[in-house]
Scaffold this motif. Structure first.
Motif, PDB file in Angstrom:
ATOM      1  N   MET A   1       0.849  -1.169   0.000  1.00  0.00           N
ATOM      2  CA  MET A   1       0.000   0.000   0.000  1.00  0.00           C
ATOM      3  C   MET A   1       0.897   1.235   0.000  1.00  0.00           C
ATOM      4  O   MET A   1       1.770   1.379   0.830  1.00  0.00           O
ATOM      5  N   ILE A   2       0.660   2.101  -0.987  1.00  0.00           N
ATOM      6  CA  ILE A   2       1.460   3.311  -1.125  1.00  0.00           C
ATOM      7  C   ILE A   2       0.528   4.508  -1.129  1.00  0.00           C
ATOM      8  O   ILE A   2      -0.361   4.615  -1.969  1.00  0.00           O
ATOM      9  N   LEU A   3       0.735   5.395  -0.194  1.00  0.00           N
ATOM     10  CA  LEU A   3      -0.013   6.643  -0.150  1.00  0.00           C
ATOM     11  C   LEU A   3       0.712   7.626  -1.056  1.00  0.00           C
ATOM     12  O   LEU A   3       1.900   7.885  -0.879  1.00  0.00           O
ATOM     13  N   ARG A   4       0.010   8.132  -2.081  1.00  0.00           N
ATOM     14  CA  ARG A   4       0.611   9.049  -3.046  1.00  0.00           C
ATOM     15  C   ARG A   4      -0.080  10.397  -2.964  1.00  0.00           C
ATOM     16  O   ARG A   4      -1.300  10.475  -3.003  1.00  0.00           O
ATOM     17  N   ILE A   5       0.717  11.457  -2.882  1.00  0.00           N
ATOM     18  CA  ILE A   5       0.214  12.811  -2.836  1.00  0.00           C
ATOM     19  C   ILE A   5       0.754  13.534  -4.061  1.00  0.00           C
ATOM     20  O   ILE A   5       1.962  13.702  -4.198  1.00  0.00           O
ATOM     21  N   PHE A   6      -0.142  13.943  -4.945  1.00  0.00           N
ATOM     22  CA  PHE A   6       0.258  14.648  -6.153  1.00  0.00           C
ATOM     23  C   PHE A   6       0.232  16.145  -5.878  1.00  0.00           C
ATOM     24  O   PHE A   6      -0.780  16.679  -5.415  1.00  0.00           O
ATOM     25  N   VAL A   7       1.362  16.812  -6.128  1.00  0.00           N
ATOM     26  CA  VAL A   7       1.538  18.225  -5.827  1.00  0.00           C
ATOM     27  C   VAL A   7       2.164  18.937  -7.020  1.00  0.00           C
ATOM     28  O   VAL A   7       2.615  18.294  -7.967  1.00  0.00           O
ATOM     29  N   SER A   8       2.218  20.245  -6.955  1.00  0.00           N
ATOM     30  CA  SER A   8       2.929  21.049  -7.938  1.00  0.00           C
ATOM     31  C   SER A   8       3.308  22.373  -7.297  1.00  0.00           C
ATOM     32  O   SER A   8       2.466  23.038  -6.704  1.00  0.00           O
ATOM     33  N   LEU A   9       4.552  22.740  -7.452  1.00  0.00           N
ATOM     34  CA  LEU A   9       5.019  24.007  -6.900  1.00  0.00           C
ATOM     35  C   LEU A   9       4.617  25.188  -7.773  1.00  0.00           C
ATOM     36  O   LEU A   9       4.774  26.329  -7.385  1.00  0.00           O
ATOM     37  N   LEU A  10       4.046  24.918  -8.948  1.00  0.00           N
ATOM     38  CA  LEU A  10       3.686  25.987  -9.867  1.00  0.00           C
ATOM     39  C   LEU A  10       2.278  26.518  -9.659  1.00  0.00           C
ATOM     40  O   LEU A  10       1.917  27.525 -10.230  1.00  0.00           O
ATOM     41  N   PHE A  11       1.475  25.848  -8.874  1.00  0.00           N
ATOM     42  CA  PHE A  11       0.086  26.253  -8.689  1.00  0.00           C
ATOM     43  C   PHE A  11      -0.065  27.137  -7.458  1.00  0.00           C
ATOM     44  O   PHE A  11       0.679  27.013  -6.489  1.00  0.00           O
ATOM     45  N   PRO A  12      -1.050  28.038  -7.460  1.00  0.00           N
ATOM     46  CA  PRO A  12      -1.239  28.955  -6.338  1.00  0.00           C
ATOM     47  C   PRO A  12      -1.818  28.294  -5.086  1.00  0.00           C
ATOM     48  O   PRO A  12      -2.114  28.965  -4.123  1.00  0.00           O
TER      49      PRO A  12
ATOM     50  N   LEU B   1      -6.644  19.824 -10.270  1.00  0.00           N
ATOM     51  CA  LEU B   1      -5.429  20.439  -9.727  1.00  0.00           C
ATOM     52  C   LEU B   1      -5.031  19.761  -8.423  1.00  0.00           C
ATOM     53  O   LEU B   1      -5.876  19.247  -7.700  1.00  0.00           O
ATOM     54  N   PRO B   2      -3.749  19.760  -8.114  1.00  0.00           N
ATOM     55  CA  PRO B   2      -3.297  19.195  -6.854  1.00  0.00           C
ATOM     56  C   PRO B   2      -3.661  20.101  -5.682  1.00  0.00           C
ATOM     57  O   PRO B   2      -4.015  21.265  -5.911  1.00  0.00           O
ATOM     58  N   PRO B   3      -3.580  19.603  -4.472  1.00  0.00           N
ATOM     59  CA  PRO B   3      -3.172  18.243  -4.126  1.00  0.00           C
ATOM     60  C   PRO B   3      -4.304  17.242  -4.350  1.00  0.00           C
ATOM     61  O   PRO B   3      -5.465  17.543  -4.100  1.00  0.00           O
ATOM     62  N   ARG B   4      -3.931  16.067  -4.814  1.00  0.00           N
ATOM     63  CA  ARG B   4      -4.834  14.933  -4.991  1.00  0.00           C
ATOM     64  C   ARG B   4      -4.200  13.753  -4.278  1.00  0.00           C
ATOM     65  O   ARG B   4      -3.007  13.510  -4.391  1.00  0.00           O
ATOM     66  N   LEU B   5      -5.011  13.019  -3.527  1.00  0.00           N
ATOM     67  CA  LEU B   5      -4.504  11.924  -2.708  1.00  0.00           C
ATOM     68  C   LEU B   5      -5.018  10.584  -3.222  1.00  0.00           C
ATOM     69  O   LEU B   5      -6.201  10.451  -3.561  1.00  0.00           O
ATOM     70  N   PHE B   6      -4.114   9.607  -3.248  1.00  0.00           N
ATOM     71  CA  PHE B   6      -4.420   8.248  -3.675  1.00  0.00           C
ATOM     72  C   PHE B   6      -3.810   7.273  -2.685  1.00  0.00           C
ATOM     73  O   PHE B   6      -2.749   7.532  -2.126  1.00  0.00           O
ATOM     74  N   ASN B   7      -4.469   6.147  -2.491  1.00  0.00           N
ATOM     75  CA  ASN B   7      -3.904   5.024  -1.751  1.00  0.00           C
ATOM     76  C   ASN B   7      -3.732   3.941  -2.797  1.00  0.00           C
ATOM     77  O   ASN B   7      -4.713   3.393  -3.290  1.00  0.00           O
ATOM     78  N   ASP B   8      -2.481   3.645  -3.161  1.00  0.00           N
ATOM     79  CA  ASP B   8      -2.155   2.860  -4.339  1.00  0.00           C
ATOM     80  C   ASP B   8      -2.827   3.560  -5.523  1.00  0.00           C
ATOM     81  O   ASP B   8      -2.582   4.716  -5.751  1.00  0.00           O
ATOM     82  N   SER B   9      -3.703   2.884  -6.232  1.00  0.00           N
ATOM     83  CA  SER B   9      -4.368   3.537  -7.360  1.00  0.00           C
ATOM     84  C   SER B   9      -5.788   3.974  -7.000  1.00  0.00           C
ATOM     85  O   SER B   9      -6.502   4.491  -7.851  1.00  0.00           O
TER      86      SER B   9
END
Length: 110
Positions: free
Chosen positions: A1-12, A62-70
């Protein structure tokens, strides 16, 4: 199980991203940070895996978006609501450690 957090430093929405990441770090919850600005594969994967009913009316999610595995968990608003309800571990699909201040179960809906 992998917790994935999708982010971007370019977004406000950097503050929202830091809020999520800071909470996970403070509670020693393991996760992978995936930058969608620096990696096209991350951006494509996130956009393809956010369910239709969780996408904005126009544009891309837009991020942040959270996933547990897929499995898609939600965006910042869903995370914030779970945190306010002391249900972050349940939201993340994790078991809360003994004595945790952040509850394991989502509140029942009446």
């Amino acid at each position: 199980m992998i917790l994935r957090i999708f982010v971007s430093l370019l977004f406000p929405i950097k503050k929202q991203q830091q809020d999520v990441l800071g909470f996970l770090e403070a509670n020693k919850i393991e996760f992978e940070e995936k930058d969608i600005a620096a990696n096209e594969e991350n951006r494509k994967w996130m956009r393809e895996n956010v369910p239709e009913d969780s996408r904005p009316a126009s544009g891309n999610p837009l991020p942040p978006r959270l996933f547990n595995d897929s499995r898609y968990l939600g965006d910042y608003n869903a995370f914030f609501e779970a945190r306010e309800n002391n249900a972050v571990y349940a939201f993340l699909g994790l078991t809360a450690p003994p004595g945790s201040k952040v509850g394991e179960h989502l509140p029942t809906q009446s």
